[in-house]
Motif scaffolding. Structure first.
Motif, PDB file in Angstrom:
ATOM      1  N   THR A 129       0.828  -1.207   0.000  1.00 39.17           N
ATOM      2  CA  THR A 129       0.000   0.000   0.000  1.00 39.17           C
ATOM      3  C   THR A 129       0.865   1.260   0.000  1.00 39.17           C
ATOM      4  OG1 THR A 129      -1.741  -1.167   1.221  1.00 39.17           O
ATOM      5  CG2 THR A 129      -1.830   1.230   1.228  1.00 39.17           C
ATOM      6  N   ALA A 130       1.928   1.263   0.813  1.00 39.86           N
ATOM      7  CA  ALA A 130       2.816   2.428   0.895  1.00 39.86           C
ATOM      8  C   ALA A 130       3.528   2.674  -0.432  1.00 39.86           C
ATOM      9  CB  ALA A 130       3.834   2.231   2.014  1.00 39.86           C
ATOM     10  N   MET A 131       4.000   1.600  -1.064  1.00 43.72           N
ATOM     11  CA  MET A 131       4.707   1.749  -2.340  1.00 43.72           C
ATOM     12  C   MET A 131       3.759   2.154  -3.469  1.00 43.72           C
ATOM     13  SD  MET A 131       7.879   1.433  -1.742  1.00 43.72           S
ATOM     14  CE  MET A 131       7.454   2.293  -0.218  1.00 43.72           C
ATOM     15  N   ASP A 132       2.521   1.687  -3.395  1.00 47.64           N
ATOM     16  CA  ASP A 132       1.519   2.104  -4.380  1.00 47.64           C
ATOM     17  C   ASP A 132       1.258   3.603  -4.272  1.00 47.64           C
ATOM     18  OD1 ASP A 132      -0.646   1.572  -6.371  1.00 47.64           O
ATOM     19  OD2 ASP A 132      -1.930   2.199  -4.704  1.00 47.64           O
ATOM     20  N   LYS A 133       1.144   4.089  -3.032  1.00 45.06           N
ATOM     21  CA  LYS A 133       0.924   5.517  -2.810  1.00 45.06           C
ATOM     22  C   LYS A 133       2.150   6.325  -3.229  1.00 45.06           C
ATOM     23  CE  LYS A 133      -1.545   8.976  -1.385  1.00 45.06           C
ATOM     24  NZ  LYS A 133      -2.766   9.361  -2.127  1.00 45.06           N
ATOM     25  N   ALA A 134       3.345   5.789  -2.952  1.00 48.58           N
ATOM     26  CA  ALA A 134       4.570   6.489  -3.347  1.00 48.58           C
ATOM     27  C   ALA A 134       4.682   6.577  -4.862  1.00 48.58           C
ATOM     28  CB  ALA A 134       5.786   5.763  -2.768  1.00 48.58           C
ATOM     29  N   THR A 135       4.315   5.517  -5.556  1.00 49.46           N
ATOM     30  CA  THR A 135       4.340   5.517  -7.026  1.00 49.46           C
ATOM     31  C   THR A 135       3.353   6.536  -7.580  1.00 49.46           C
ATOM     32  OG1 THR A 135       4.929   3.163  -7.028  1.00 49.46           O
ATOM     33  CG2 THR A 135       4.056   4.075  -9.075  1.00 49.46           C
ATOM     34  N   GLU A 136       2.187   6.589  -6.946  1.00 55.56           N
ATOM     35  CA  GLU A 136       1.174   7.561  -7.372  1.00 55.56           C
ATOM     36  C   GLU A 136       1.649   8.999  -7.137  1.00 55.56           C
ATOM     37  OE1 GLU A 136      -3.281   8.870  -5.885  1.00 55.56           O
ATOM     38  OE2 GLU A 136      -2.716   6.746  -5.776  1.00 55.56           O
ATOM     39  N   ASN A 137       2.264   9.229  -5.981  1.00 53.27           N
ATOM     40  CA  ASN A 137       2.782  10.577  -5.685  1.00 53.27           C
ATOM     41  C   ASN A 137       3.903  10.960  -6.640  1.00 53.27           C
ATOM     42  OD1 ASN A 137       1.017  10.798  -3.551  1.00 53.27           O
ATOM     43  ND2 ASN A 137       2.498  10.173  -2.008  1.00 53.27           N
ATOM     44  N   ALA A 138       4.744   9.988  -7.006  1.00 57.10           N
ATOM     45  CA  ALA A 138       5.809  10.260  -7.969  1.00 57.10           C
ATOM     46  C   ALA A 138       5.226  10.651  -9.321  1.00 57.10           C
ATOM     47  CB  ALA A 138       6.707   9.030  -8.113  1.00 57.10           C
ATOM     48  N   GLY A 139       4.134  10.012  -9.707  1.00 59.89           N
ATOM     49  CA  GLY A 139       3.468  10.369 -10.965  1.00 59.89           C
ATOM     50  C   GLY A 139       2.940  11.799 -10.941  1.00 59.89           C
ATOM     51  N   ASP A 140       2.345  12.191  -9.805  1.00 53.63           N
ATOM     52  CA  ASP A 140       1.843  13.570  -9.682  1.00 53.63           C
ATOM     53  C   ASP A 140       2.991  14.569  -9.726  1.00 53.63           C
ATOM     54  OD1 ASP A 140      -0.699  12.536  -9.423  1.00 53.63           O
ATOM     55  OD2 ASP A 140      -0.686  12.598  -7.220  1.00 53.63           O
ATOM     56  N   LEU A 141       4.094  14.226  -9.071  1.00 52.10           N
ATOM     57  CA  LEU A 141       5.251  15.122  -9.070  1.00 52.10           C
ATOM     58  C   LEU A 141       5.851  15.251 -10.466  1.00 52.10           C
ATOM     59  CD1 LEU A 141       7.184  16.888  -7.472  1.00 52.10           C
ATOM     60  CD2 LEU A 141       8.485  14.830  -6.872  1.00 52.10           C
ATOM     61  N   LEU A 142       5.857  14.143 -11.215  1.00 52.94           N
ATOM     62  CA  LEU A 142       6.381  14.182 -12.581  1.00 52.94           C
ATOM     63  C   LEU A 142       5.560  15.117 -13.466  1.00 52.94           C
ATOM     64  CD1 LEU A 142       7.390  10.492 -13.400  1.00 52.94           C
ATOM     65  CD2 LEU A 142       8.874  12.493 -13.341  1.00 52.94           C
ATOM     66  N   LYS A 143       4.255  15.110 -13.287  1.00 53.97           N
ATOM     67  CA  LYS A 143       3.394  16.011 -14.070  1.00 53.97           C
ATOM     68  C   LYS A 143       3.762  17.469 -13.803  1.00 53.97           C
ATOM     69  CE  LYS A 143      -0.610  12.897 -14.211  1.00 53.97           C
ATOM     70  NZ  LYS A 143      -2.024  12.710 -13.781  1.00 53.97           N
ATOM     71  N   GLU A 144       3.969  17.794 -12.529  1.00 58.52           N
ATOM     72  CA  GLU A 144       4.324  19.171 -12.166  1.00 58.52           C
ATOM     73  C   GLU A 144       5.707  19.541 -12.715  1.00 58.52           C
ATOM     74  OE1 GLU A 144       4.042  19.619  -7.974  1.00 58.52           O
ATOM     75  OE2 GLU A 144       1.933  19.030  -7.867  1.00 58.52           O
ATOM     76  N   LEU A 145       6.658  18.615 -12.605  1.00 59.36           N
ATOM     77  CA  LEU A 145       8.018  18.903 -13.078  1.00 59.36           C
ATOM     78  C   LEU A 145       8.059  19.050 -14.593  1.00 59.36           C
ATOM     79  CD1 LEU A 145      10.141  16.524 -10.808  1.00 59.36           C
ATOM     80  CD2 LEU A 145      10.124  19.021 -10.766  1.00 59.36           C
ATOM     81  N   ARG A 146       7.315  18.224 -15.308  1.00 56.99           N
ATOM     82  CA  ARG A 146       7.293  18.332 -16.768  1.00 56.99           C
ATOM     83  C   ARG A 146       6.628  19.627 -17.214  1.00 56.99           C
ATOM     84  NH1 ARG A 146       6.045  11.940 -17.244  1.00 56.99           N
ATOM     85  NH2 ARG A 146       8.225  11.254 -17.554  1.00 56.99           N
ATOM     86  N   LEU A 147       5.604  20.049 -16.473  1.00 63.18           N
ATOM     87  CA  LEU A 147       4.980  21.332 -16.776  1.00 63.18           C
ATOM     88  C   LEU A 147       5.956  22.469 -16.527  1.00 63.18           C
ATOM     89  CD1 LEU A 147       2.401  22.854 -17.579  1.00 63.18           C
ATOM     90  CD2 LEU A 147       1.723  22.839 -15.167  1.00 63.18           C
ATOM     91  N   THR A 148       6.688  22.366 -15.398  1.00 65.70           N
ATOM     92  CA  THR A 148       7.716  23.374 -15.102  1.00 65.70           C
ATOM     93  C   THR A 148       8.803  23.371 -16.168  1.00 65.70           C
ATOM     94  OG1 THR A 148       7.320  23.132 -12.718  1.00 65.70           O
ATOM     95  CG2 THR A 148       9.416  24.115 -13.381  1.00 65.70           C
ATOM     96  N   TYR A 149       9.207  22.169 -16.606  1.00 64.74           N
ATOM     97  CA  TYR A 149      10.243  22.056 -17.634  1.00 64.74           C
ATOM     98  C   TYR A 149       9.794  22.737 -18.934  1.00 64.74           C
ATOM     99  CZ  TYR A 149      13.468  19.954 -20.978  1.00 64.74           C
ATOM    100  OH  TYR A 149      14.406  19.763 -21.971  1.00 64.74           O
ATOM    101  N   ASN A 150       8.549  22.483 -19.337  1.00 68.70           N
ATOM    102  CA  ASN A 150       8.033  23.084 -20.582  1.00 68.70           C
ATOM    103  C   ASN A 150       7.944  24.603 -20.469  1.00 68.70           C
ATOM    104  OD1 ASN A 150       7.792  20.604 -21.870  1.00 68.70           O
ATOM    105  ND2 ASN A 150       5.676  20.287 -21.168  1.00 68.70           N
ATOM    106  N   ARG A 151       7.508  25.072 -19.298  1.00 67.68           N
ATOM    107  CA  ARG A 151       7.420  26.525 -19.101  1.00 67.68           C
ATOM    108  C   ARG A 151       8.811  27.158 -19.111  1.00 67.68           C
ATOM    109  NH1 ARG A 151       2.957  26.682 -14.159  1.00 67.68           N
ATOM    110  NH2 ARG A 151       1.086  26.432 -15.467  1.00 67.68           N
ATOM    111  N   THR A 152       9.748  26.491 -18.439  1.00 70.50           N
ATOM    112  CA  THR A 152      11.121  27.010 -18.405  1.00 70.50           C
ATOM    113  C   THR A 152      11.723  27.013 -19.802  1.00 70.50           C
ATOM    114  OG1 THR A 152      11.401  26.118 -16.165  1.00 70.50           O
ATOM    115  CG2 THR A 152      13.403  26.713 -17.365  1.00 70.50           C
ATOM    116  N   ARG A 153      11.491  25.949 -20.545  1.00 73.28           N
ATOM    117  CA  ARG A 153      12.004  25.858 -21.913  1.00 73.28           C
ATOM    118  C   ARG A 153      11.388  26.933 -22.804  1.00 73.28           C
ATOM    119  NH1 ARG A 153      10.495  22.844 -26.499  1.00 73.28           N
ATOM    120  NH2 ARG A 153      12.263  22.262 -27.837  1.00 73.28           N
ATOM    121  N   GLN A 154      10.072  27.145 -22.639  1.00 72.17           N
ATOM    122  CA  GLN A 154       9.394  28.175 -23.435  1.00 72.17           C
ATOM    123  C   GLN A 154       9.926  29.561 -23.096  1.00 72.17           C
ATOM    124  OE1 GLN A 154       5.174  28.365 -22.754  1.00 72.17           O
ATOM    125  NE2 GLN A 154       4.764  29.423 -24.686  1.00 72.17           N
ATOM    126  N   ALA A 155      10.150  29.794 -21.805  1.00 74.29           N
ATOM    127  CA  ALA A 155      10.689  31.092 -21.400  1.00 74.29           C
ATOM    128  C   ALA A 155      12.084  31.302 -21.957  1.00 74.29           C
ATOM    129  CB  ALA A 155      10.703  31.183 -19.873  1.00 74.29           C
TER     130      ALA A 155
END
Length: 293
Positions: free
Chosen positions: A248-274
């Motif tokens: 259960t803990a690892m499932d939640k950690a995997t899910e949280n990592a997925g959410d963090l990846l979405k935020e980081l990729r959005l930040t990466y695209n914004r930084t690249r665009q800037a």
């Protein structure tokens, strides 16, 4: 704003972590299936055997049973069952929190007099006692590496011998009982002396018993076997609970990592665009400066 290299490094780090947590979840799921099958098969036998012995102990028969002898509770042993490894959520902390609560309430006077003793099964419990400078009378940290009845019997026999000698007046087991993959229930169970069945819930106190093959066999063989089975069942429960908690803990950690990846990729695209916009502005400004000359 972070530069592109920093953001990309963070993305790679999170991806790597997500792969690890996903793999750990799959391993825990595989181990959980085996552990769940073992406790499912053991539980009915253990419960029925315990019920029979509780009924016999509360029947009023004069049996020579040293493990049912009740004494004034002055010396207590707590058997703490945890895991050897972490990364399983609150699985271990629920046990250590119960110990702290008991030392501050039910067994406060016993603890203050130095008569509250501990036995650990699992490295995390031993680490907790060491950090808090609490006595560890017996340490069985390798039982989960080879969880079998023979090895657990040795640990149970040690406790039974100490109780019979009067070293402890009461022994309790604190462990996580397995309900399902997502649910573990902390259980504080009396190990010694053998608890008598409650007359209101089915103790056969008004019936005489005939013993087969003999009363001597019951006293010398069946009662010790029942106690060893009780401890073995508790460890099987804890083992299944550990794998369920880790999955259960690892499932939640995997899910949280997925959410963090979405935020980081959005930040990466914004930084690249800037960065691209800045480069375009610089080129445009340079071209205008050359045209002005």
């Amino acid at each position: 704003m972070a530069n592109l290299k920093e953001v990309k490094n963070r993305i790679n780090s999170v991806v790597s972590t997500q792969q690890i947590t996903k793999a750990m979840k799959m391993v825990a799921a595989a181990k959980l299936k085996r552990a769940q099958d073992r406790i499912t098969m053991m539980r009915p036998y253990s419960q029925k055997l315990s019920a029979i012995l509780q009924n016999v102990s509360g029947s009023g028969e004069d049996m020579n049973n040293p493990y049912a002898k009740e004494r004034p509770i002055e010396k207590v042993l707590l058997i703490l069952v945890t895991s050897d490894k972490g990364l399983c959520g609150a699985f271990n902390s629920t046990v250590t929190r119960r110990v702290k609560s008991l030392m501050e309430s039910e067994y406060k006077s016993i603890a203050e007099s130095g008569n509250l003793h501990f036995m650990t099964i699992g490295k995390k419990a031993a680490d907790y006692l060491k950090r808090n400078k609490l006595p560890n009378n017996a340490d069985y940290i390798d039982l989960f590496n080879r969880l079998n009845y023979e090895d657990v019997s040795e640990a149970a026999q040690f406790v039974m011998d100490e109780f019979e000698k009067g070293t402890y007046d009461k022994v309790e087991i604190i462990y996580n009982e397995f309900k399902n993959a997502a649910t573990q229930v902390l259980n504080q169970e009396q190990f010694l002396p053998i608890a008598k069945a409650d007359s209101e819930v089915g103790a056969d106190t008004d019936h005489a018993y005939s013993y087969e093959p003999s009363r001597d066999y019951i006293e010398k063989e069946l009662i010790p076997t029942s106690l060893k089975t009780q401890l073995f069942k508790a460890l099987l429960d804890s083992n299944a609970s550990e794998h369920g908690a880790r999955m259960t803990a690892m499932d939640k950690a995997t899910e949280n990592a997925g959410d963090l990846l979405k935020e980081l990729r959005l930040t990466y695209n914004r930084t690249r665009q800037a960065a691209i916009t800045t480069e375009i502005l610089e080129i445009t400004a340079g071209a205008e400066a050359l045209a002005a000359e």
